[in-house]
Design a protein around this motif. Structure first.
Motif, PDB file in Angstrom:
ATOM      1  N   THR A 129      57.478  44.068  45.161  1.00 46.80           N
ATOM      2  CA  THR A 129      56.300  43.528  45.012  1.00 46.80           C
ATOM      3  C   THR A 129      55.708  44.299  43.751  1.00 46.80           C
ATOM      4  N   ALA A 130      54.545  43.549  43.175  1.00 48.49           N
ATOM      5  CA  ALA A 130      53.870  44.437  42.218  1.00 48.49           C
ATOM      6  C   ALA A 130      52.396  43.852  42.021  1.00 48.49           C
ATOM      7  N   LEU A 131      51.590  44.767  41.308  1.00 46.76           N
ATOM      8  CA  LEU A 131      50.148  44.436  41.185  1.00 46.76           C
ATOM      9  C   LEU A 131      49.727  44.511  39.697  1.00 46.76           C
ATOM     10  N   ASP A 132      49.080  43.532  39.219  1.00 45.05           N
ATOM     11  CA  ASP A 132      48.757  43.565  37.812  1.00 45.05           C
ATOM     12  C   ASP A 132      47.361  43.800  37.843  1.00 45.05           C
ATOM     13  N   VAL A 133      46.488  44.660  37.451  1.00 48.32           N
ATOM     14  CA  VAL A 133      45.066  44.855  37.586  1.00 48.32           C
ATOM     15  C   VAL A 133      44.427  44.277  36.057  1.00 48.32           C
ATOM     16  N   GLY A 134      43.564  43.432  36.176  1.00 52.20           N
ATOM     17  CA  GLY A 134      43.031  42.835  34.876  1.00 52.20           C
ATOM     18  C   GLY A 134      44.222  42.084  34.150  1.00 52.20           C
ATOM     19  N   THR A 135      44.409  41.029  34.708  1.00 49.03           N
ATOM     20  CA  THR A 135      45.630  40.228  34.193  1.00 49.03           C
ATOM     21  C   THR A 135      45.542  39.611  32.862  1.00 49.03           C
ATOM     22  N   GLY A 136      44.246  39.245  32.515  1.00 41.41           N
ATOM     23  CA  GLY A 136      44.321  38.772  31.235  1.00 41.41           C
ATOM     24  C   GLY A 136      44.890  37.238  30.851  1.00 41.41           C
ATOM     25  N   SER A 137      45.605  37.141  30.049  1.00 36.90           N
ATOM     26  CA  SER A 137      46.560  35.920  29.743  1.00 36.90           C
ATOM     27  C   SER A 137      47.549  35.964  30.978  1.00 36.90           C
ATOM     28  N   GLY A 138      47.634  36.900  31.805  1.00 43.82           N
ATOM     29  CA  GLY A 138      48.966  36.804  32.891  1.00 43.82           C
ATOM     30  C   GLY A 138      50.241  37.414  32.334  1.00 43.82           C
ATOM     31  N   ILE A 139      50.319  37.769  31.117  1.00 42.71           N
ATOM     32  CA  ILE A 139      51.806  38.069  30.543  1.00 42.71           C
ATOM     33  C   ILE A 139      52.573  38.975  31.286  1.00 42.71           C
ATOM     34  N   LEU A 140      51.799  40.318  31.697  1.00 47.01           N
ATOM     35  CA  LEU A 140      52.415  41.461  32.549  1.00 47.01           C
ATOM     36  C   LEU A 140      52.842  40.831  33.917  1.00 47.01           C
ATOM     37  N   LEU A 161      45.228  40.378  39.391  1.00 52.01           N
ATOM     38  CA  LEU A 161      43.583  40.483  39.744  1.00 52.01           C
ATOM     39  C   LEU A 161      42.720  40.148  38.155  1.00 52.01           C
ATOM     40  N   ASP A 162      41.782  39.605  38.248  1.00 51.51           N
ATOM     41  CA  ASP A 162      40.719  39.586  37.101  1.00 51.51           C
ATOM     42  C   ASP A 162      39.574  38.964  37.723  1.00 51.51           C
ATOM     43  N   ASN A 163      38.399  39.608  37.106  1.00 47.33           N
ATOM     44  CA  ASN A 163      37.036  39.244  37.471  1.00 47.33           C
ATOM     45  C   ASN A 163      36.425  38.263  36.390  1.00 47.33           C
ATOM     46  N   ASP A 164      37.330  37.765  35.392  1.00 46.40           N
ATOM     47  CA  ASP A 164      36.669  36.724  34.308  1.00 46.40           C
ATOM     48  C   ASP A 164      37.452  35.429  34.498  1.00 46.40           C
ATOM     49  N   PRO A 165      36.424  34.562  34.593  1.00 45.49           N
ATOM     50  CA  PRO A 165      36.829  33.244  35.116  1.00 45.49           C
ATOM     51  C   PRO A 165      37.700  32.813  34.011  1.00 45.49           C
ATOM     52  N   VAL A 166      37.276  32.943  32.740  1.00 48.94           N
ATOM     53  CA  VAL A 166      38.061  32.231  31.690  1.00 48.94           C
ATOM     54  C   VAL A 166      39.454  32.790  31.667  1.00 48.94           C
ATOM     55  N   ALA A 167      39.764  34.027  31.772  1.00 49.76           N
ATOM     56  CA  ALA A 167      41.227  34.572  31.714  1.00 49.76           C
ATOM     57  C   ALA A 167      41.955  34.175  33.019  1.00 49.76           C
ATOM     58  N   LEU A 168      41.148  34.027  34.302  1.00 59.38           N
ATOM     59  CA  LEU A 168      41.812  33.448  35.430  1.00 59.38           C
ATOM     60  C   LEU A 168      42.347  31.929  34.961  1.00 59.38           C
ATOM     61  N   ALA A 192      45.510  32.617  32.724  1.00 60.24           N
ATOM     62  CA  ALA A 192      46.346  32.865  33.329  1.00 60.24           C
ATOM     63  C   ALA A 192      47.299  31.883  34.212  1.00 60.24           C
ATOM     64  N   ARG A 193      46.460  31.082  34.658  1.00 60.14           N
ATOM     65  CA  ARG A 193      46.918  30.012  35.968  1.00 60.14           C
ATOM     66  C   ARG A 193      47.814  29.199  34.892  1.00 60.14           C
ATOM     67  N   GLU A 194      47.081  28.748  33.778  1.00 60.58           N
ATOM     68  CA  GLU A 194      48.262  27.858  32.899  1.00 60.58           C
ATOM     69  C   GLU A 194      49.323  28.432  32.363  1.00 60.58           C
ATOM     70  N   ASN A 195      49.324  29.813  32.038  1.00 65.60           N
ATOM     71  CA  ASN A 195      50.498  30.363  31.968  1.00 65.60           C
ATOM     72  C   ASN A 195      51.627  30.718  32.850  1.00 65.60           C
ATOM     73  N   PHE A 196      51.125  30.778  34.223  1.00 69.61           N
ATOM     74  CA  PHE A 196      52.014  30.953  35.126  1.00 69.61           C
ATOM     75  C   PHE A 196      52.845  29.560  35.481  1.00 69.61           C
ATOM     76  N   LEU A 197      52.191  28.412  35.269  1.00 67.57           N
ATOM     77  CA  LEU A 197      52.655  27.212  35.372  1.00 67.57           C
ATOM     78  C   LEU A 197      53.734  27.010  34.430  1.00 67.57           C
ATOM     79  N   GLU A 252      40.327  36.734  42.406  1.00 66.79           N
ATOM     80  CA  GLU A 252      39.183  37.460  41.654  1.00 66.79           C
ATOM     81  C   GLU A 252      38.984  38.756  42.908  1.00 66.79           C
ATOM     82  N   THR A 253      39.648  38.937  43.795  1.00 73.18           N
ATOM     83  CA  THR A 253      39.482  40.126  44.744  1.00 73.18           C
ATOM     84  C   THR A 253      39.377  41.285  44.147  1.00 73.18           C
ATOM     85  N   SER A 254      38.295  42.137  44.352  1.00 72.59           N
ATOM     86  CA  SER A 254      38.247  43.578  43.632  1.00 72.59           C
ATOM     87  C   SER A 254      39.493  44.498  44.298  1.00 72.59           C
TER      88      SER A 254
END
Length: 288
Positions: free
Chosen positions: A156-167, A182-189, A192-197, A209-211
């Motif tokens: 398992t892994a954790l990506d803090v501040g995922t941005g585009s989701g690339i990592l 994790l990310d607290n920016d709605p735009v980045a979320l 990232a969601r689109e890139n995961f798909l 968005e969990t801290s």
């Protein structure tokens, strides 16, 4: 009515680039392009143009002042005609061969057939991380190395501040059975969601968005491509998220800030590798 676009180039020090880029996106740029000591952005050319120019100029000057930089920034505005807008933007985004395992490409280009490389398709949008920035490349290279070091069981892994989701995508493609992004920016979320798909890893990635302070589980791999200041502020929450013997990959760190970041983690963590690309440093640490 056909719309033209404003093409902005900001020349300033490396220490100011990320803050400037983030501000440009917040003010409505559809994306940014990093160059050496410069960042480029496009905006619709409308009746708000004068106010936009004043706001950008004021922000850039304030950032330079806060960073204590003596060199004066340079801002250049040009008109980009709409008939060439799409092609003009796309020509900045090129595929990248990163490390031995990754090929990062925009969706409008067909990647070659690879035997050993994992293709990561990133839709450029209003979030950081298209694989071209030195900090993203450093993280991808260390993710590749860490995946090779881990036991041949899924992790398992954790990506803090995922941005585009690339990592998070890279982690999923190299064997992570579950990645918390994790990310607290709605735009980045949204990006990232689109890139995961697009990359068919949505079933492996938990986007939230969990801290960081509210997470309780530990991970064999934790990645944070942030800034030195953010890493220092989050250090007390980051360190406990790394399992014993696990790896912590940190980037977004300017060279002269690396020592302050390391002080937050040593001696609990040992430095496995340190990669420098121009002004940027990426750290690979292992918890004792």
């Amino acid at each position: 009515m056909t719309e033209s676009w404003l093409h902005l180039t900001v020349h300033t020090s490396a220490a100011c680039l990320d803050a400037v880029a983030n501000f440009l996106i917040e003010r409505g740029s559809s994306g940014v392009v990093f160059k050496r000591r410069a960042v480029e952005a496009y905006f619709p050319n409308n009746r708000n143009a004068a106010a936009l120019k004043r706001a950008v100029h004021s922000f850039v000057m304030d950032v330079v002042k806060l960073q204590g930089r003596s060199s004066k920034p340079r801002l250049s505005w040009q008109i980009a005609r709409p008939e060439n807008w799409q092609n003009s933007w796309k020509r900045f985004i090129r595929p990248s061969r990163i490390g031995k395992r990754f090929w990062v490409t925009p969706p409008w280009l067909t990647p070659p057939q690879f035997r050993s490389r994992q293709v990561i398709t990133i839709e450029p949008g209003m979030a950081f991380g298209t694989g071209t920035h030195a900090t993203t490349r450093g993280c991808l290279e260390f993710i590749e190395q860490v995946a090779a070091l881990l036991p041949p069981v899924k992790f398992t892994a954790l990506d803090v501040g995922t941005g585009s989701g690339i990592l998070a995508i890279a982690l999923a493609k190299l064997g992570a059975m579950r990645v918390w992004a994790l990310d607290n920016d709605p735009v980045a979320l949204g990006v990232a969601r689109e890139n995961f798909l697009i990359n068919r890893v949505a079933d492996k990635v938990r986007l939230s968005e969990t801290s960081l302070s509210r997470l309780e589980r530990k991970f064999p791999v934790v990645v944070g491509n942030l800034t030195a200041e953010t890493i220092v502020a989050l250090a007390s929450a980051l360190a406990p998220r790394v399992a014993a013997g696990g790896y912590l990959i940190l980037s977004g760190i300017l060279h002269d800030k690396a020592a302050s970041v390391l002080r937050c983690f040593v001696p609990r963590f040992r430095v496995v590798k340190r990669k420098r690309a121009r002004e940027w440093v990426t750290l690979l640490l292992q918890r004792g």
